[in-house]
Design an enzyme around this catalytic site. Sequence first.
Site, mmCIF file in Angstrom:
data_model
loop_
_atom_site.group_PDB
_atom_site.id
_atom_site.type_symbol
_atom_site.label_atom_id
_atom_site.label_comp_id
_atom_site.label_asym_id
_atom_site.label_seq_id
_atom_site.Cartn_x
_atom_site.Cartn_y
_atom_site.Cartn_z
ATOM 1 N N GLU A 118 23.081 10.948 -14.217
ATOM 2 C CA GLU A 118 21.889 10.103 -14.162
ATOM 3 C C GLU A 118 21.658 9.510 -12.781
ATOM 4 O O GLU A 118 22.562 9.377 -11.968
ATOM 5 C CB GLU A 118 22.016 8.976 -15.205
ATOM 6 C CG GLU A 118 22.057 9.540 -16.622
ATOM 7 C CD GLU A 118 21.943 8.474 -17.708
ATOM 8 O OE1 GLU A 118 21.088 8.637 -18.589
ATOM 9 O OE2 GLU A 118 22.698 7.481 -17.676
ATOM 10 N N CYS A 131 19.663 4.464 -6.890
ATOM 11 C CA CYS A 131 21.078 4.385 -7.259
ATOM 12 C C CYS A 131 21.531 5.784 -7.662
ATOM 13 O O CYS A 131 21.026 6.338 -8.632
ATOM 14 C CB CYS A 131 21.232 3.401 -8.415
ATOM 15 S SG CYS A 131 22.887 3.320 -9.075
ATOM 16 N N CYS A 138 33.895 9.835 -14.902
ATOM 17 C CA CYS A 138 34.719 9.066 -13.973
ATOM 18 C C CYS A 138 36.162 9.150 -14.428
ATOM 19 O O CYS A 138 36.430 9.168 -15.628
ATOM 20 C CB CYS A 138 34.254 7.606 -13.957
ATOM 21 S SG CYS A 138 35.020 6.611 -12.652
ATOM 22 N N CYS A 142 37.302 1.466 -16.250
ATOM 23 C CA CYS A 142 37.021 0.032 -16.231
ATOM 24 C C CYS A 142 36.459 -0.319 -17.607
ATOM 25 O O CYS A 142 35.577 0.385 -18.117
ATOM 26 C CB CYS A 142 36.046 -0.300 -15.112
ATOM 27 S SG CYS A 142 36.661 0.276 -13.516
ATOM 28 N N CYS A 145 32.641 -0.782 -18.510
ATOM 29 C CA CYS A 145 31.699 0.210 -17.963
ATOM 30 C C CYS A 145 31.514 1.384 -18.917
ATOM 31 O O CYS A 145 32.487 1.995 -19.355
ATOM 32 C CB CYS A 145 32.213 0.703 -16.610
ATOM 33 S SG CYS A 145 31.249 2.051 -15.913
ATOM 34 N N GLY A 208 30.471 7.540 -11.551
ATOM 35 C CA GLY A 208 31.584 8.061 -10.765
ATOM 36 C C GLY A 208 32.112 7.123 -9.703
ATOM 37 O O GLY A 208 31.469 6.136 -9.352
ATOM 38 N N GLU A 209 33.290 7.447 -9.217
ATOM 39 C CA GLU A 209 33.922 6.683 -8.135
ATOM 40 C C GLU A 209 33.739 7.495 -6.850
ATOM 41 O O GLU A 209 34.392 8.522 -6.648
ATOM 42 C CB GLU A 209 35.410 6.470 -8.461
ATOM 43 C CG GLU A 209 36.263 5.984 -7.305
ATOM 44 C CD GLU A 209 35.695 4.770 -6.572
ATOM 45 O OE1 GLU A 209 35.454 3.727 -7.202
ATOM 46 O OE2 GLU A 209 35.482 4.874 -5.350
ATOM 47 N N SER A 240 29.715 1.782 -3.219
ATOM 48 C CA SER A 240 30.510 0.864 -4.038
ATOM 49 C C SER A 240 31.780 1.553 -4.517
ATOM 50 O O SER A 240 31.743 2.661 -5.040
ATOM 51 C CB SER A 240 29.686 0.402 -5.240
ATOM 52 O OG SER A 240 30.492 -0.371 -6.107
ATOM 53 N N SER A 262 34.073 -3.506 -6.155
ATOM 54 C CA SER A 262 34.007 -4.021 -7.521
ATOM 55 C C SER A 262 35.251 -4.861 -7.780
ATOM 56 O O SER A 262 36.262 -4.353 -8.240
ATOM 57 C CB SER A 262 33.944 -2.850 -8.504
ATOM 58 O OG SER A 262 32.740 -2.139 -8.319
ATOM 59 N N HIS A 264 35.602 -8.167 -9.578
ATOM 60 C CA HIS A 264 35.538 -8.499 -11.018
ATOM 61 C C HIS A 264 36.620 -9.420 -11.565
ATOM 62 O O HIS A 264 36.504 -9.868 -12.714
ATOM 63 C CB HIS A 264 35.505 -7.241 -11.887
ATOM 64 C CG HIS A 264 34.385 -6.302 -11.565
ATOM 65 N ND1 HIS A 264 33.087 -6.723 -11.335
ATOM 66 C CD2 HIS A 264 34.363 -4.948 -11.427
ATOM 67 C CE1 HIS A 264 32.328 -5.677 -11.078
ATOM 68 N NE2 HIS A 264 33.064 -4.595 -11.113
ATOM 69 N N ASN A 341 26.161 -6.064 -18.644
ATOM 70 C CA ASN A 341 25.150 -5.289 -19.374
ATOM 71 C C ASN A 341 25.812 -4.615 -20.566
ATOM 72 O O ASN A 341 26.759 -3.857 -20.394
ATOM 73 C CB ASN A 341 24.516 -4.239 -18.459
ATOM 74 C CG ASN A 341 23.723 -4.892 -17.335
ATOM 75 O OD1 ASN A 341 22.863 -5.729 -17.581
ATOM 76 N ND2 ASN A 341 24.030 -4.531 -16.095
ATOM 77 N N CYS A 384 23.354 -1.644 -14.297
ATOM 78 C CA CYS A 384 24.730 -1.397 -13.835
ATOM 79 C C CYS A 384 25.651 -1.182 -15.017
ATOM 80 O O CYS A 384 25.682 -1.977 -15.951
ATOM 81 C CB CYS A 384 25.299 -2.604 -13.097
ATOM 82 S SG CYS A 384 24.433 -3.088 -11.643
HETATM 83 N N1 SAH Z 1 32.551 3.502 -9.437
HETATM 84 C C1 SAH Z 1 32.008 2.629 -8.462
HETATM 85 C C2 SAH Z 1 30.524 2.743 -8.442
HETATM 86 C C3 SAH Z 1 29.827 2.255 -9.689
HETATM 87 S S1 SAH Z 1 28.882 0.904 -9.170
HETATM 88 C C4 SAH Z 1 32.468 1.216 -8.711
HETATM 89 O O1 SAH Z 1 33.045 0.982 -9.756
HETATM 90 O O2 SAH Z 1 32.317 0.389 -7.839
HETATM 91 C C5 SAH Z 1 28.404 0.132 -10.578
HETATM 92 C C6 SAH Z 1 28.734 -1.363 -10.535
HETATM 93 O O3 SAH Z 1 28.420 -1.888 -11.816
HETATM 94 C C7 SAH Z 1 30.219 -1.613 -10.315
HETATM 95 O O4 SAH Z 1 30.436 -2.820 -9.626
HETATM 96 C C8 SAH Z 1 30.682 -1.752 -11.724
HETATM 97 O O5 SAH Z 1 31.908 -2.415 -11.801
HETATM 98 C C9 SAH Z 1 29.559 -2.513 -12.344
HETATM 99 N N2 SAH Z 1 29.514 -2.407 -13.804
HETATM 100 C C10 SAH Z 1 30.103 -1.473 -14.578
HETATM 101 N N3 SAH Z 1 29.821 -1.704 -15.879
HETATM 102 C C11 SAH Z 1 29.049 -2.803 -15.925
HETATM 103 C C12 SAH Z 1 28.414 -3.519 -16.982
HETATM 104 N N4 SAH Z 1 28.527 -3.123 -18.247
HETATM 105 N N5 SAH Z 1 27.657 -4.588 -16.668
HETATM 106 C C13 SAH Z 1 27.512 -4.958 -15.378
HETATM 107 N N6 SAH Z 1 28.079 -4.321 -14.331
HETATM 108 C C14 SAH Z 1 28.844 -3.250 -14.607
HETATM 109 FE FE1 SF4 Z 2 34.207 4.419 -12.875
HETATM 110 FE FE2 SF4 Z 2 32.973 2.497 -11.447
HETATM 111 FE FE3 SF4 Z 2 32.632 2.655 -14.115
HETATM 112 FE FE4 SF4 Z 2 34.982 1.868 -13.098
HETATM 113 S S1 SF4 Z 2 32.997 0.818 -12.912
HETATM 114 S S2 SF4 Z 2 34.692 3.353 -14.775
HETATM 115 S S3 SF4 Z 2 35.137 3.151 -11.277
HETATM 116 S S4 SF4 Z 2 31.981 4.183 -12.604
#
Ligand code: SAH
Ligand code: SF4
Length: 411
Positions: A118, A131, A138, A142, A145, A208-209, A240, A262, A264, A341, A384
């Site tokens: 996406e 984005c 991935c 996390c 996510c 993805g990372e 990111s 990230s 958190h 979210n 996100c």
């Molecule tokens: N994999 C990379 C890139 C993804 S960026 C990373 O983790 O940084 C997407 C951002 O949204 C990251 O900061 C991630 O931690 C955050 N994110 C993931 N799930 C989320 C959610 N359910 N609500 C809000 N932010 C979230």
């Molecule tokens: Fe992968 Fe980023 Fe989601 Fe963590 S937040 S599972 S690194 S996409």
Amino acid sequence: MDMAIPGHIDPVPVPRRITPREDGRSDLMGLMRQDIGALLVSAGLDAKQAKLRSKQLFHWIYHRGVTDFDSMTDIAKQMRPWLEERFVIGRPQIVEAQVSSDGTRKWLLRTDDAQEYEMVFIPDADRGTLCISSQVGCTLNCRFCYTGTMRLVRNLTPGEIVGQVMLARDALGEWPKGAMDQLDDEEDAASYTADGRLLTNIVMMGMGEPLYNFDNVRDALKVVMDGDGLALSKRRITLSTSGVVPLMARCGEEIGVNLAVSLHAVTKEVRDEIVPINRKYGLEELLQACADYPGASNARRITFEYVMLKDKNDSDDDARELVRLIKGYGLPAKVNLIPFNPWPGAIYECSDPEQIKRFSNIVFEGGISAPVRTPRGRDIMAACGQLKSASEKKTRAELDRLAEEKQAALG
Ligand code: SAH
Ligand code: SF4
């Protein structure tokens, strides 16, 4: 006791540079001038010709957004069918396009080998942010996510990464108009900046990372930043990472884009639980890598993303600890507070708005900017952490079976 977190923390190497096409032609999308040149040489052009043509092709492909060789008016007429026979200028296929009530747009895309991923476009008054995804799925898990509930299917190729930007420009109708030879090159280049364009910024924050697909992401972003093509400045691109410490310095040196991390959580216990890569690269290492990030300065601060999870990481003490950590490492940083979210099956709740505000104020009083992000595109699952596709990693046995079926179908 902590619940075991399923899945692997180590990157699974899934090398892939080009997605093979069934018609045997090579897709030029995502390739740099020298790679295009090398393909032309292997197709029979001499080195000098190849160099000239690759420069022209690069400009047509990335600056003009052209997808057929016949429109390339400065390439000899008889050469165009020759190119057409051997090459294509591809785009990801669009499976579905959705528009949120707030104007956010999401596309479900498909690769030539039918993997789905996406991409999201977020329009604002003063900017438009695309984005983009770096992987299908991935490796990391996390816990807040949605993408993290998918396994890694494979890395996206440079072509599939750059292809997202190309597709967005197509959809927004943002290619320069008119014949190239009628335009003064400098004037054209100037009109290609942020002014008057919808797509002004790129964030590598989709599925993805990105640092676990480092080479492809680097090569893709080099194409995106090239002044002869899409020409997006590195200052308008943010990558990111969840904290792949060993690759952060290379990201600064070899790509040079803005960094978002990230974070958190501010304690080992909580970060180990919600961002499991923390068990491999801990908070101290991560913050030290941020302090060492090439190119970070007060003018170019590192962004810390902080998802607000009710009763998990959102206390006043967490906010104070966040300030202490950032100051302790002398980081030029800002914090983005992201309201959680929701997605189907998620085990967290978003913090109360009052608590988010309190958290933001405490960090702000500590001298660090900490705006609360307005969620965008939640109604179409584009915010996100809400991206996910139906692609699944197949086992070797399944792949063999599919190959056999295909063979049988071909007779
Ligand atoms: N994999 C990379 C890139 C993804 S960026 C990373 O983790 O940084 C997407 C951002 O949204 C990251 O900061 C991630 O931690 C955050 N994110 C993931 N799930 C989320 C959610 N359910 N609500 C809000 N932010 C979230
Ligand atoms: Fe992968 Fe980023 Fe989601 Fe963590 S937040 S599972 S690194 S996409």
